[in-house]
Design a protein around this motif. Structure first.
Motif, mmCIF file in Angstrom:
data_model
loop_
_atom_site.group_PDB
_atom_site.id
_atom_site.type_symbol
_atom_site.label_atom_id
_atom_site.label_comp_id
_atom_site.label_asym_id
_atom_site.label_seq_id
_atom_site.Cartn_x
_atom_site.Cartn_y
_atom_site.Cartn_z
ATOM 1 N N VAL A 1 -111.247 9.257 -28.887
ATOM 2 C CA VAL A 1 -111.657 8.559 -27.667
ATOM 3 C C VAL A 1 -112.506 7.335 -28.006
ATOM 4 N N LEU A 2 -113.472 7.502 -28.904
ATOM 5 C CA LEU A 2 -114.342 6.396 -29.279
ATOM 6 C C LEU A 2 -113.559 5.275 -29.955
ATOM 7 N N SER A 3 -112.597 5.631 -30.795
ATOM 8 C CA SER A 3 -111.794 4.614 -31.475
ATOM 9 C C SER A 3 -110.996 3.798 -30.468
ATOM 10 N N ALA A 4 -110.410 4.479 -29.489
ATOM 11 C CA ALA A 4 -109.625 3.767 -28.486
ATOM 12 C C ALA A 4 -110.496 2.798 -27.692
ATOM 13 N N LEU B 1 -112.288 -3.021 -26.405
ATOM 14 C CA LEU B 1 -113.274 -4.092 -26.343
ATOM 15 C C LEU B 1 -113.071 -5.106 -27.468
ATOM 16 N N PHE B 2 -112.841 -4.618 -28.680
ATOM 17 C CA PHE B 2 -112.714 -5.522 -29.820
ATOM 18 C C PHE B 2 -111.550 -6.483 -29.645
ATOM 19 N N TYR B 3 -110.453 -6.005 -29.062
ATOM 20 C CA TYR B 3 -109.264 -6.846 -28.958
ATOM 21 C C TYR B 3 -109.342 -7.862 -27.828
ATOM 22 N N MET B 4 -110.471 -7.916 -27.135
ATOM 23 C CA MET B 4 -110.707 -9.062 -26.272
ATOM 24 C C MET B 4 -110.812 -10.341 -27.104
ATOM 25 N N ILE C 1 -106.296 3.971 -32.054
ATOM 26 C CA ILE C 1 -106.538 2.559 -32.343
ATOM 27 C C ILE C 1 -105.564 1.675 -31.578
ATOM 28 N N PHE C 2 -104.298 2.036 -31.632
ATOM 29 C CA PHE C 2 -103.292 1.162 -31.042
ATOM 30 C C PHE C 2 -103.137 1.360 -29.543
ATOM 31 N N VAL C 3 -103.504 2.529 -29.021
ATOM 32 C CA VAL C 3 -103.602 2.666 -27.570
ATOM 33 C C VAL C 3 -104.664 1.696 -27.053
ATOM 34 N N GLY C 4 -105.807 1.653 -27.756
ATOM 35 C CA GLY C 4 -106.865 0.724 -27.366
ATOM 36 C C GLY C 4 -106.416 -0.717 -27.434
ATOM 37 N N GLN C 5 -105.689 -1.070 -28.486
ATOM 38 C CA GLN C 5 -105.190 -2.435 -28.618
ATOM 39 C C GLN C 5 -104.211 -2.772 -27.507
#
Length: 403
Positions: free
Chosen positions: A224-227, A232-235, A351-355
């Motif tokens: 969860v934290l990674s996502a 945020l990072f990929y903004m 990671i990639f869900v977050g991206q």
């Protein structure tokens, strides 16, 4: 740390890791040019941004299955197949005639990344353990960031010539493939899975090398934290080129400079990750990373000068360099040996869900409140995440095991 460079397996894994940084950010400097090239295409604005995050969708879907496949059928052949597919799908964007076809090739690229990342991470768990694994994870993040610094700079220069040229950089996968064939050795199944004998398996459990009893819960929190981290990072890679253009910096070299600062600072932070991790532990280290990222987003809230924007980018990148090695190392350490592929697949998926969902979070937010306020919202979320990781992991102790 230099001893890793005398191990050709380690060098090969670092090369494979460098492919992952190419999957998304490498075409970011070319986004405005690509959008202009397809200005007659419906939804060109959103589709162009999706070119950066489209691979993330396939990675998110395929990584758990790729991880289980690596556990069942072997890591080596999966890594080699992924590297070859990576080059073919990545370079295709240089010649495909429509934005929709380029987007399809980016989805295929995501499958390749899932194959590479899950097998590569599982091999790290097979080849290294304990403190050595933690130090290698820091070195890997540093290698990814420094290679990203070089590749993004090259992409910015190529995008100034043509927005199609940065796609050619994906050919690196084919160039390193012969060395991967020579250097990567498939671990023995018994040694990998921890099933060589009942006595050996019990020894692993006793020594803590066969995972922790609550590894599923710990892994779930890390996922969860990674996502959220990548949302945020990929903004930065998805929105920064357009934010800079709004400020009057429409040249491709401007976002390339910002992304280069992100990767350079991330690499520097990852190089000192080992001693920082040993000093602060597995809770305070990612908390420090989130606070640095929050400071970077706060600077972006009010800074319009390229100098301050570059400083903000370095804060974000440096914080990220402390955060992600902690999560990868923790996931590999808490999971049993027979489930390292599954653990690496879960982290890769997160990671990639977050991206992938990052532009769906940031684009409507920016439309509603503007770039500066959106960065401020990100800063607040990151401070909250710093508190969460400190409370969740710091009280568990554990720097000696996971460093």
């Amino acid at each position: 740390m230099l001893s890793f460079f005398r191990d050709r397996r380690a060098v090969a894994l670092l090369m494979a890791a460098s492919l992952t940084v190419l999957s998304n950010m490498i075409i970011s400097p070319a986004l405005p040019g690509l959008q202009a090239s397809f200005e007659g295409t419906d939804n060109a604005e959103l589709l162009t941004r999706m070119l950066v995050t489209a691979p993330s969708l396939l990675v998110a879907i395929c990584a758990p299955f790729a991880g289980m496949s690596a556990d069942r059928f072997g890591r080596r052949r999966q890594l080699l197949a992924g590297a070859l597919l990576f080059s073919i799908a990545g370079c295709a964007g240089a010649v495909l005639p429509s934005l929709e076809l380029i987007l399809a090739s980016r989805l295929l690229l995501g499958l390749a990344v899932a194959l590479v990342m899950t097998s590569q991470a599982a091999l790290i768990g097979d080849y290294f353990s304990g403190e050595s694994r933690g130090r290698f994870m820091g070195l890997q993040i540093a290698a990814v960031n420094f290679s990203g610094f070089a590749f993004v700079g090259l992409a910015g220069w190529l995008a100034g010539i043509s927005p199609r040229l940065p796609f050619g950089i994906y050919g690196l996968g084919a160039l390193i493939l012969p060395f991967l064939v020579i250097a990567i050795v498939e671990p023995l199944r018994g040694a990998r899975a921890g099933t060589a004998s009942p006595e050996a398996h019990q020894a692993q459990i006793t020594s803590g090398t066969d995972g922790e009893s609550d590894w599923v819960l710990t892994l779930s929190v890390v996922v969860v934290l990674s996502a959220l981290s990548f949302v945020l990072f990929y903004m930065i890679p998805t929105q920064m080129p357009f934010y800079l253009a709004e400020l009057g910096h429409s040249e491709p070299s401007a976002p390339a400079q910002v992304l280069a600062m992100v990767t350079l600072a991330g690499g520097a932070a990852a190089l000192v990750f080992g001693p920082v991790r040993a000093r602060l532990g597995r809770g305070m280290t990612p908390a420090l990373g989130y606070l640095l990222m929050a400071a970077g987003f706060a600077v972006l809230d009010w800074a319009h000068d390229m100098t301050f924007i570059s400083i903000a980018a370095m804060l974000v990148g440096g914080g990220f360099g402390f955060t992600m090695p902690t999560f990868f190392s923790l996931a590999l350490d808490v999971a049993p040996a027979a489930r390292r592929g599954l653990a690496s697949g879960a982290i890769t998926t997160s990671i990639f869900v977050g991206q992938f969902i990052s532009p769906f979070y940031s684009t409507p937010l920016i439309s509603a409140v503007g770039y500066e306020a959106s960065f401020a919202v990100g800063a607040v979320i990151l401070v909250i995440m710093a508190v969460v990781v400190m409370l969740k992991f710091h009280r568990r102790g554990g720097a000696p095991v996971l460093a």
